[in-house]
Motif scaffolding. Structure first.
Motif, PDB file in Angstrom:
ATOM      1  N   LEU A 119      -3.196   2.773   3.712  1.00 18.45           N
ATOM      2  CA  LEU A 119      -2.159   2.289   2.804  1.00 18.45           C
ATOM      3  C   LEU A 119      -1.941   0.795   3.047  1.00 18.45           C
ATOM      4  O   LEU A 119      -1.730   0.367   4.173  1.00 18.45           O
ATOM      5  CB  LEU A 119      -0.860   3.057   3.058  1.00 18.45           C
ATOM      6  N   ASP A 120      -2.013   0.001   1.980  1.00 16.92           N
ATOM      7  CA  ASP A 120      -1.764  -1.440   2.072  1.00 16.92           C
ATOM      8  C   ASP A 120      -0.760  -1.807   0.990  1.00 16.92           C
ATOM      9  O   ASP A 120      -1.035  -1.677  -0.195  1.00 16.92           O
ATOM     10  CB  ASP A 120      -3.064  -2.219   1.874  1.00 16.92           C
TER      11      ASP A 120
ATOM     12  N   PHE B 263       9.788   5.410   3.103  1.00 20.99           N
ATOM     13  CA  PHE B 263       9.478   6.819   3.275  1.00 20.99           C
ATOM     14  C   PHE B 263       8.171   7.041   2.526  1.00 20.99           C
ATOM     15  O   PHE B 263       7.827   6.305   1.603  1.00 20.99           O
ATOM     16  CB  PHE B 263      10.606   7.712   2.742  1.00 20.99           C
ATOM     17  N   LEU B 264       7.420   8.020   2.955  1.00 24.50           N
ATOM     18  CA  LEU B 264       6.105   8.259   2.370  1.00 24.50           C
ATOM     19  C   LEU B 264       6.065   9.644   1.737  1.00 24.50           C
ATOM     20  O   LEU B 264       6.609  10.599   2.276  1.00 24.50           O
ATOM     21  CB  LEU B 264       5.025   8.150   3.440  1.00 24.50           C
ATOM     22  N   ASN B 265       5.430   9.733   0.597  1.00 25.46           N
ATOM     23  CA  ASN B 265       5.239  11.006  -0.088  1.00 25.46           C
ATOM     24  C   ASN B 265       3.762  11.353  -0.112  1.00 25.46           C
ATOM     25  O   ASN B 265       2.925  10.483  -0.375  1.00 25.46           O
ATOM     26  CB  ASN B 265       5.725  10.918  -1.538  1.00 25.46           C
TER      27      ASN B 265
ATOM     28  N   TRP C 250      12.619  -0.186  -3.838  1.00 29.19           N
ATOM     29  CA  TRP C 250      11.473  -0.338  -4.718  1.00 29.19           C
ATOM     30  C   TRP C 250      10.502   0.796  -4.458  1.00 29.19           C
ATOM     31  O   TRP C 250      10.395   1.320  -3.363  1.00 29.19           O
ATOM     32  CB  TRP C 250      10.820  -1.711  -4.605  1.00 29.19           C
ATOM     33  N   THR C 251       9.831   1.204  -5.503  1.00 31.44           N
ATOM     34  CA  THR C 251       8.904   2.324  -5.400  1.00 31.44           C
ATOM     35  C   THR C 251       7.609   1.984  -6.121  1.00 31.44           C
ATOM     36  O   THR C 251       7.553   1.056  -6.927  1.00 31.44           O
ATOM     37  CB  THR C 251       9.491   3.607  -6.024  1.00 31.44           C
TER      38      THR C 251
ATOM     39  N   VAL D  14      -1.003   8.898  -0.511  1.00 28.49           N
ATOM     40  CA  VAL D  14       0.228   8.620   0.223  1.00 28.49           C
ATOM     41  C   VAL D  14       0.926   7.501  -0.546  1.00 28.49           C
ATOM     42  O   VAL D  14       0.419   6.382  -0.637  1.00 28.49           O
ATOM     43  CB  VAL D  14      -0.058   8.199   1.679  1.00 28.49           C
ATOM     44  N   VAL D  15       2.067   7.857  -1.153  1.00 24.15           N
ATOM     45  CA  VAL D  15       2.790   6.940  -2.042  1.00 24.15           C
ATOM     46  C   VAL D  15       4.105   6.551  -1.378  1.00 24.15           C
ATOM     47  O   VAL D  15       4.916   7.413  -1.054  1.00 24.15           O
ATOM     48  CB  VAL D  15       3.067   7.622  -3.404  1.00 24.15           C
ATOM     49  N   PRO D  16       4.343   5.243  -1.163  1.00 28.84           N
ATOM     50  CA  PRO D  16       5.581   4.826  -0.500  1.00 28.84           C
ATOM     51  C   PRO D  16       6.734   4.561  -1.468  1.00 28.84           C
ATOM     52  O   PRO D  16       6.527   4.198  -2.619  1.00 28.84           O
ATOM     53  CB  PRO D  16       5.168   3.527   0.198  1.00 28.84           C
TER      54      PRO D  16
END
Length: 176
Positions: free
Chosen positions: A46-47, A134-136, A65-66, A148-150
């Motif tokens: 993840l970057d 947080f990570l989904n 922010w998402t 993995v979406v922050p």
């Protein structure tokens, strides 16, 4: 007649042999270990790119922010963020049952779990626990590939410091 006597004799010996062994029994325990070949493998780290903030922003409101499922910034509240790059989402593969059940699960899905990180303590500078992500885990729709979406927050902008930040998290599998 000799043939019948011979057959009778062979049958009698066979029955006698069976009766002689009928009292000799033993049991055996059978065991097996079933291992799940989940084959967890990271395919992309993840970057989150560069996040540029206004250090003079004095409003006490929390900034969120998402990112969308494609890594594009999809939502920003407040004026603390001047710009933010689109992210290169983290991806991994895992052979799990019912992967489509993983849809933005924040800490577990289908037996996949990860060491929960609210990457906050020192992630964006400061150690007040107010700034972090947080990570989904999200199923990509392609067999066994997950994203993995922050989603992130600046709760205390005054403790955010410029720099390069990184952290790690561990994904594991526990059968449900």
């Amino acid at each position: 007649m000799k043939k019948y006597i011979l057959l009778f004799g062979v049958a009698a010996v066979s029955i006698g042999s069976y009766c002689a062994y009928a009292g000799n029994t033993a049991t055996m325990t059978v065991t097996a270990t079933i291992a799940h070949d989940v084959s967890l493998s990271v395919t992309q780290d993840l970057d989150m790119g560069t996040i540029t903030i206004n250090p003079g922003y004095k409003n006490n409101l929390t900034t969120y922010w998402t990112y969308s499922d494609s890594g594009v910034i999809s939502y920003i509240t407040q004026g603390a963020i001047i710009s933010a790059d689109n992210a290169t989402l983290g991806t991994f593969t895992a052979n799990i049952p019912n992967p489509s059940a993983c849809d933005r699960i924040a800490d577990a899905c289908g037996g996949l779990t990860y060491e929960y990180i609210d990457i906050e303590d020192n992630f964006f500078g400061g150690n007040n626990g107010e700034n972090g992500c947080f990570l989904n885990i999200k199923y990509s729709g392609t067999e066994n590939i997950f994203k993995v979406v922050p989603g992130c927050v600046f709760g205390e902008l005054s403790s955010v410091t410029a720099g390069n930040y990184s952290d790690t998290f561990t994904i594991s599998y526990t059968p449900e």
